[in-house]
Design an enzyme around this catalytic site. Structure first.
Site, PDB file in Angstrom:
ATOM      1  N   GLU A  56       0.826  -1.206   0.000  1.00 41.41           N
ATOM      2  CA  GLU A  56       0.000   0.000   0.000  1.00 41.41           C
ATOM      3  C   GLU A  56       0.862   1.259   0.000  1.00 41.41           C
ATOM      4  OE1 GLU A  56      -3.001   0.155  -0.667  1.00 41.41           O
ATOM      5  OE2 GLU A  56      -3.588  -1.928  -0.450  1.00 41.41           O
ATOM      6  N   TYR A 137      -6.154   6.501   4.235  1.00 40.40           N
ATOM      7  CA  TYR A 137      -6.303   5.420   3.263  1.00 40.40           C
ATOM      8  C   TYR A 137      -5.504   4.187   3.681  1.00 40.40           C
ATOM      9  CZ  TYR A 137      -5.470   2.396  -0.611  1.00 40.40           C
ATOM     10  OH  TYR A 137      -5.345   1.259  -1.362  1.00 40.40           O
ATOM     11  N   ASP A 155      -9.473   4.485  -2.845  1.00 45.09           N
ATOM     12  CA  ASP A 155      -8.357   4.979  -3.654  1.00 45.09           C
ATOM     13  C   ASP A 155      -8.920   5.556  -4.951  1.00 45.09           C
ATOM     14  OD1 ASP A 155      -9.064   2.781  -5.200  1.00 45.09           O
ATOM     15  OD2 ASP A 155      -7.026   1.960  -5.303  1.00 45.09           O
TER      16      ASP A 155
END
Length: 358
Positions: A56, A137, A155
């Site tokens: 990520e 996020y 996203d």
């Protein structure tokens, strides 16, 4: 009932979105999930939190195809938080070179060291948000994908899917809070991690920015943008202002088959990275201002251009060769091994251009 979907009295369903959209999408994901090196198979509970977190971090503003070889190199060399945390900054920054957005690498190291100190990475969004460099996020993605927590993961791909699903007319970036709320309204309690990855895969492979493949989409009958006949017009985006223009000069300073490199300051753009010496990056060409030493510099006929997130940079290239007696501060690096220096992309471009000109 519409198109096989049941509509119930829920805020999102009053907009015409079905209540079993998550189940439909998860069924599609079970058959069509992308095979990525950081993923467990759909429905599995064996995802390594380190691999999820690392992927990520790398995937922020970077394409999957670009990330895969970096991810494989990093996990082979540093297979867990402890190994990454123990490494020297310069080695990690060198391995990161080419991925861009170098603040991510510095934050990544700080986070790994904090996790190593704690003994394990936290498993909730609230605790993950306390880690260095972990934003909303990343916290949601790790909580959902690595630990099965219900979290709302949004996203760029998810923004596009949700904007089209609801035919959201409000433009980005102002619509981000609304998109998050709408994503929350369709995120299931179970398999939230798979749902997040399914939304990402749908956006990456079917609900693409240009020429979406609507006839293959499992959510086609629920999509307001498809019903309206113009899904590619969503999400609506505010027109971007032109990027500011800056100019600079990069210096190639060679002696005895070695070139002078410097270590950029830890703070700021490309912080902590090895680089060619450079003068200021300013609004008009600076000539040889900021040269590492006063010698006779030759400016090459062509320079390089590099586009950063917030500005465009045009650089002249200055070259000079000196004798061994000259004393200069910096790192002398073998020219034949310059690729191993891990130079950021802007400086790697300069190296290639200088090689072509010689």
């Amino acid at each position: 009932m519409r198109g096989g979907f049941v509509i119930r009295d829920h805020p999102c369903h009053r907009r015409g979105v079905p209540d079993n959209i998550a189940a439909t999408l998860l069924d599609w994901y079970d058959l069509n999930a992308r095979d990525l090196p950081w993923r467990a198979r759909p429905g599995a509970n064996a995802t390594d939190p380190y691999r999820v977190w690392l992927s990520e971090v790398m995937l922020q503003q970077t394409q999957v195809a670009t990330v895969i070889p970096y991810f494989e190199k990093f996990t082979a060399r540093w297979p867990d938080f402890a190994a990454l945390a123990a490494e020297e900054d310069a080695e990690v920054m060198s391995a990161w070179a080419g991925l861009g957005y170098y603040a991510r690498a510095r934050n990544m190291l700080a986070c790994a060291r904090e996790v190593a100190r704690l003994g394990a990475i936290p498993d909730t969004e609230a605790e993950l948000l306390r880690l260095p460099g972990v934003g909303g996020y990343t916290a949601a993605a790790v909580a959902a994908i690595a630990f099965g927590r219900r979290a709302v993961v949004v996203d760029g791909n998810v923004e596009r899917v949700v904007s089209r699903l609801f035919a959201l007319s409000d433009p980005l970036p102002g619509a981000k809070p609304q998109i998050r709320a709408l994503t929350d309204s369709i995120t299931p309690d179970a398999r939230a991690g798979d749902f997040a990855q399914a939304m990402m895969d749908l956006g990456a492979t079917i609900c693409t920015a240009r020429s979406p493949r609507c006839l293959l989409c499992p959510l086609r009958s629920a999509c307001a943008a498809f019903a309206g006949g113009a899904p590619e017009t969503f999400p609506v985006k505010t027109k971007k202002a032109a990027k500011p223009q800056r100019y600079g000069t990069l210096f190639w300073f060679e002696r005895d088959g070695q070139v002078l490199l410097v270590q950029r300051p830890d703070k700021g753009l490309l912080g902590g990275m090895r680089a060619l010496p450079t003068g200021p990056w300013v609004e008009s060409p600076p000539g040889i201002e900021g040269a590492p030493v006063a010698v006779e510099w030759r400016i090459l006929g062509s320079g390089i251009t590099h586009v950063f997130t917030h500005f465009r940079l045009d650089c002249a290239l200055a070259v000079a060769t000196i004798g061994a007696q000259e004393a200069v501060q910096g790192i002398w690096w073998p020219v034949a091994e310059i690729e191993s220096a891990g130079l950021p992309t802007v400086f790697a471009k300069a190296v290639e251009a200088i090689r072509r000109a010689r």
